[in-house]
Design a protein around this motif. Structure first.
Motif, short mmCIF file in Angstrom:
data_model
loop_
_atom_site.label_atom_id
_atom_site.label_comp_id
_atom_site.label_asym_id
_atom_site.label_seq_id
_atom_site.Cartn_x
_atom_site.Cartn_y
_atom_site.Cartn_z
N ALA A 37 0.82 -1.20 0.00
CA ALA A 37 0.00 0.00 0.00
C ALA A 37 0.86 1.26 0.00
N ASN A 38 0.23 2.37 -0.39
CA ASN A 38 0.89 3.66 -0.40
C ASN A 38 0.23 4.57 0.64
N TRP A 39 1.02 5.19 1.49
CA TRP A 39 0.47 6.00 2.57
C TRP A 39 -0.36 7.16 2.05
N GLY A 40 -0.02 7.69 0.89
CA GLY A 40 -0.80 8.79 0.34
C GLY A 40 -2.26 8.43 0.19
N PHE A 41 -2.54 7.23 -0.31
CA PHE A 41 -3.94 6.78 -0.42
C PHE A 41 -4.53 6.54 0.96
N CYS A 42 -3.77 5.88 1.81
CA CYS A 42 -4.30 5.48 3.11
C CYS A 42 -4.73 6.66 3.96
N LYS A 43 -3.92 7.71 3.99
CA LYS A 43 -4.27 8.85 4.83
C LYS A 43 -5.46 9.61 4.26
N ASP A 44 -5.72 9.46 2.96
CA ASP A 44 -6.85 10.14 2.33
C ASP A 44 -8.15 9.33 2.40
N HIS A 45 -8.05 8.07 2.84
CA HIS A 45 -9.23 7.21 2.93
C HIS A 45 -9.28 6.53 4.29
N PRO A 46 -9.39 7.29 5.37
CA PRO A 46 -9.37 6.71 6.71
C PRO A 46 -10.56 5.80 6.99
N GLU A 47 -11.64 5.95 6.21
CA GLU A 47 -12.82 5.11 6.44
C GLU A 47 -12.51 3.64 6.27
N ALA A 48 -11.45 3.33 5.56
CA ALA A 48 -11.11 1.93 5.30
C ALA A 48 -10.69 1.19 6.57
N VAL A 49 -10.23 1.93 7.58
CA VAL A 49 -9.79 1.24 8.80
C VAL A 49 -10.47 1.77 10.07
N ARG A 50 -11.33 2.78 9.97
CA ARG A 50 -11.97 3.30 11.17
C ARG A 50 -12.71 2.21 11.93
N ALA A 51 -13.47 1.39 11.21
CA ALA A 51 -14.27 0.35 11.87
C ALA A 51 -13.38 -0.69 12.55
N LEU A 52 -12.20 -0.92 12.00
CA LEU A 52 -11.30 -1.92 12.58
C LEU A 52 -10.56 -1.38 13.78
N LEU A 53 -10.02 -0.18 13.67
CA LEU A 53 -9.17 0.36 14.71
C LEU A 53 -9.89 1.34 15.64
N GLY A 54 -11.05 1.85 15.21
CA GLY A 54 -11.80 2.77 16.04
C GLY A 54 -11.16 4.14 16.17
N ARG A 55 -10.36 4.53 15.20
CA ARG A 55 -9.68 5.83 15.23
C ARG A 55 -9.17 6.15 13.84
N GLU A 56 -8.58 7.32 13.70
CA GLU A 56 -7.98 7.70 12.43
C GLU A 56 -6.70 6.88 12.20
N PRO A 57 -6.38 6.55 10.96
CA PRO A 57 -5.17 5.76 10.70
C PRO A 57 -3.89 6.55 10.96
N LYS A 58 -2.85 5.82 11.31
CA LYS A 58 -1.53 6.40 11.51
C LYS A 58 -0.54 5.69 10.58
N ARG A 59 0.58 6.34 10.35
CA ARG A 59 1.58 5.76 9.46
C ARG A 59 2.02 4.38 9.93
N SER A 60 2.07 4.17 11.24
CA SER A 60 2.49 2.87 11.77
C SER A 60 1.51 1.76 11.40
N ASP A 61 0.26 2.13 11.06
CA ASP A 61 -0.73 1.12 10.67
C ASP A 61 -0.37 0.45 9.35
N MET A 62 0.57 1.02 8.62
CA MET A 62 0.98 0.42 7.35
C MET A 62 1.48 -1.01 7.56
N MET A 63 2.00 -1.29 8.74
CA MET A 63 2.52 -2.62 9.03
C MET A 63 1.48 -3.51 9.71
N ASN A 64 0.27 -3.03 9.82
CA ASN A 64 -0.84 -3.82 10.36
C ASN A 64 -1.46 -4.58 9.18
N PRO A 65 -1.34 -5.90 9.11
CA PRO A 65 -1.80 -6.62 7.92
C PRO A 65 -3.30 -6.51 7.68
#
Length: 216
Positions: A125-153
């Motif tokens: 994945a590319n962080w540029g996309f990830c930080k612009d689409h936080p909805e993809a992980v909000r339900a899983l992590l319950g918060r806004e994504p962080k750069r460290s989440d890139m290593m969360n499979p």
């Protein structure tokens, strides 16, 4: 399209049980809670057995392939998570797993830089996309994504699915899955020479996966 006959070959499922080593996936989650929700179809003490959900056969196949390709990172719970999410979003797991295997060798800690861009994690994945689409992980992590989440499979899988759905929306719901995956890889030119070259590589990996499942 490149994938016409090959895709039909790859969509077989339900080939029996799998086994995987016990893996502590916590080290991939940067200290964040990311448990898989309760799985439909699991036996509950004192309750009648439930019917197996349709994605469980996919999970067995994914795990059998994963154990063969990278036993150090193979984990049944992660395979079930991937199978369930891919099935829910109508994405062939064969396409997704071939893409991830080629991109990261199924290593959640993968990091690669080239041409001024850095791709990280299980699904490249590319962080540029990830930080612009936080909805993809909000339900899983319950918060806004962080750069460290890139290593969360699990987060990486959800981000890849989010990108896939975005590109499928542009190409059409009936677009060939390999072409959609090519658009995830190279959205500027999904039908260009570079993207088609990547699809050919994924198809070779998918054929290797099929050989593992068929015992060849």
């Amino acid at each position: 399209m490149l994938a016409g006959a090959a895709l039909a070959l790859l969509l077989a499922s339900g080939r029996g049980a799998y086994a995987a080593p016990s893996v502590d996936m916590g080290k991939y989650f940067a200290g964040e809670a990311a448990e898989v929700p309760a799985v439909e179809g699991r036996a509950v003490p004192g309750q009648p057995a439930q019917a197996e959900p349709p994605w469980m056969a996919d999970a067995r196949d994914i795990c059998k392939v994963w154990v063969e390709r990278n036993p150090k990172t193979a984990d049944p719970a992660l395979c079930e998570f991937a199978a369930r999410e891919l099935r829910a979003h109508n994405i062939p797991w064969q396409v997704a797993l071939a893409n991830w295997d080629y991109a990261s060798s199924l290593k959640p800690w993968m990091k690669y830089s080239a041409g001024g861009m850095t791709a990280e994690g299980l699904t490249d994945a590319n962080w540029g996309f990830c930080k612009d689409h936080p909805e993809a992980v909000r339900a899983l992590l319950g918060r806004e994504p962080k750069r460290s989440d890139m290593m969360n499979p699990k987060a990486s899988i959800l981000w890849w699915i989010a990108e896939y759905e975005l590109e499928r929306g542009k190409l059409g719901e009936d677009a060939d899955p390999w072409r959609v995956a090519a658009a995830v890889f190279y959205p500027a030119s999904p039908d260009g020479k570079r993207a088609k070259q990547e699809v050919r590589r994924w198809l070779r990996v998918a054929q290797e996966h099929e050989s593992i499942l068929s015992g060849k």
